[in-house]
Design a protein around this motif. Sequence first.
Motif, PDB file in Angstrom:
ATOM      1  N   ILE A  30      42.748  28.232  37.952  1.00  0.00           N
ATOM      2  CA  ILE A  30      41.822  29.307  38.300  1.00  0.00           C
ATOM      3  C   ILE A  30      42.233  29.953  39.623  1.00  0.00           C
ATOM      4  O   ILE A  30      42.041  31.146  39.828  1.00  0.00           O
ATOM      5  CB  ILE A  30      40.356  28.809  38.323  1.00  0.00           C
ATOM      6  CG1 ILE A  30      39.392  29.986  38.297  1.00  0.00           C
ATOM      7  CG2 ILE A  30      40.096  27.898  39.493  1.00  0.00           C
ATOM      8  CD1 ILE A  30      39.371  30.745  37.002  1.00  0.00           C
ATOM      9  N   ASP A  31      42.849  29.173  40.509  1.00  0.00           N
ATOM     10  CA  ASP A  31      43.329  29.737  41.774  1.00  0.00           C
ATOM     11  C   ASP A  31      44.426  30.771  41.550  1.00  0.00           C
ATOM     12  O   ASP A  31      44.563  31.714  42.319  1.00  0.00           O
ATOM     13  CB  ASP A  31      43.858  28.628  42.692  1.00  0.00           C
ATOM     14  CG  ASP A  31      42.753  27.700  43.162  1.00  0.00           C
ATOM     15  OD1 ASP A  31      41.579  28.134  43.199  1.00  0.00           O
ATOM     16  OD2 ASP A  31      43.053  26.541  43.491  1.00  0.00           O
ATOM     17  N   ASP A  32      45.219  30.594  40.490  1.00  0.00           N
ATOM     18  CA  ASP A  32      46.309  31.519  40.203  1.00  0.00           C
ATOM     19  C   ASP A  32      45.814  32.902  39.800  1.00  0.00           C
ATOM     20  O   ASP A  32      46.534  33.891  39.971  1.00  0.00           O
ATOM     21  CB  ASP A  32      47.204  30.977  39.092  1.00  0.00           C
ATOM     22  CG  ASP A  32      47.913  29.697  39.476  1.00  0.00           C
ATOM     23  OD1 ASP A  32      48.220  29.516  40.679  1.00  0.00           O
ATOM     24  OD2 ASP A  32      48.144  28.866  38.577  1.00  0.00           O
ATOM     25  N   ILE A  33      44.612  32.990  39.256  1.00  0.00           N
ATOM     26  CA  ILE A  33      44.102  34.297  38.824  1.00  0.00           C
ATOM     27  C   ILE A  33      43.003  34.831  39.724  1.00  0.00           C
ATOM     28  O   ILE A  33      42.448  35.884  39.456  1.00  0.00           O
ATOM     29  CB  ILE A  33      43.605  34.250  37.357  1.00  0.00           C
ATOM     30  CG1 ILE A  33      42.408  33.325  37.201  1.00  0.00           C
ATOM     31  CG2 ILE A  33      44.733  33.858  36.430  1.00  0.00           C
ATOM     32  CD1 ILE A  33      41.760  33.413  35.847  1.00  0.00           C
ATOM     33  N   SER A  34      42.686  34.120  40.815  1.00  0.00           N
ATOM     34  CA  SER A  34      41.590  34.567  41.673  1.00  0.00           C
ATOM     35  C   SER A  34      42.006  35.682  42.625  1.00  0.00           C
ATOM     36  O   SER A  34      41.168  36.399  43.128  1.00  0.00           O
ATOM     37  CB  SER A  34      41.020  33.392  42.463  1.00  0.00           C
ATOM     38  OG  SER A  34      42.019  32.829  43.291  1.00  0.00           O
ATOM     39  N   GLY A  35      43.293  35.873  42.846  1.00  0.00           N
ATOM     40  CA  GLY A  35      43.768  36.933  43.728  1.00  0.00           C
ATOM     41  C   GLY A  35      44.027  38.216  42.969  1.00  0.00           C
ATOM     42  O   GLY A  35      43.464  38.471  41.903  1.00  0.00           O
ATOM     43  N   GLU A  36      44.912  39.004  43.500  1.00  0.00           N
ATOM     44  CA  GLU A  36      45.238  40.300  42.904  1.00  0.00           C
ATOM     45  C   GLU A  36      46.402  40.238  41.926  1.00  0.00           C
ATOM     46  O   GLU A  36      46.741  41.245  41.311  1.00  0.00           O
ATOM     47  CB  GLU A  36      45.550  41.311  44.010  1.00  0.00           C
ATOM     48  CG  GLU A  36      44.351  41.624  44.898  1.00  0.00           C
ATOM     49  CD  GLU A  36      43.176  42.179  44.080  1.00  0.00           C
ATOM     50  OE1 GLU A  36      43.395  43.032  43.206  1.00  0.00           O
ATOM     51  OE2 GLU A  36      42.041  41.760  44.336  1.00  0.00           O
ATOM     52  N   ALA A  37      47.012  39.080  41.747  1.00  0.00           N
ATOM     53  CA  ALA A  37      48.212  38.972  40.914  1.00  0.00           C
ATOM     54  C   ALA A  37      47.918  39.121  39.420  1.00  0.00           C
ATOM     55  O   ALA A  37      48.780  39.556  38.669  1.00  0.00           O
ATOM     56  CB  ALA A  37      48.904  37.638  41.168  1.00  0.00           C
ATOM     57  N   ALA A  38      46.716  38.765  38.988  1.00  0.00           N
ATOM     58  CA  ALA A  38      46.395  38.795  37.555  1.00  0.00           C
ATOM     59  C   ALA A  38      44.997  39.371  37.335  1.00  0.00           C
ATOM     60  O   ALA A  38      44.082  38.671  36.902  1.00  0.00           O
ATOM     61  CB  ALA A  38      46.499  37.398  36.969  1.00  0.00           C
ATOM     62  N   PRO A  39      44.792  40.659  37.598  1.00  0.00           N
ATOM     63  CA  PRO A  39      43.444  41.236  37.519  1.00  0.00           C
ATOM     64  C   PRO A  39      42.838  41.181  36.121  1.00  0.00           C
ATOM     65  O   PRO A  39      41.627  40.987  35.984  1.00  0.00           O
ATOM     66  CB  PRO A  39      43.628  42.678  37.989  1.00  0.00           C
ATOM     67  CG  PRO A  39      45.084  42.961  37.818  1.00  0.00           C
ATOM     68  CD  PRO A  39      45.786  41.647  38.000  1.00  0.00           C
TER      69      PRO A  39
END
Length: 92
Positions: free
Chosen positions: A14-23
């Motif tokens: 979930i941390d991998d998609i919490s930023g702007e990399a995977a909107p």
Amino acid sequence: MGRLLFISVPGLTIDDISGEAAPFLRSIAEQGDKADLLPCLPAVVCTVQADMLTGRNAHEHGMVADAYYDRVSHSVISMPSYSGAVEAPRLW
């Protein structure tokens, strides 16, 4: 019955998609339900997906690796990808 979208990406958290990399993935996660997955051992794709499919561990569903070594033919055999290889009732 409601719809289910199941996305399986080995190693994705979930941390991998919490930023702007995977909107797009983040927007899907924000709209639906999600659950923590306790990692299984061995942590390989076939085993993990069978765990999620059945809600059971490898000793119950029978998928213990992505491949195995056949001592008779002296070759590496890939685990079958068909669902009949999983030896436990499916949750969905």
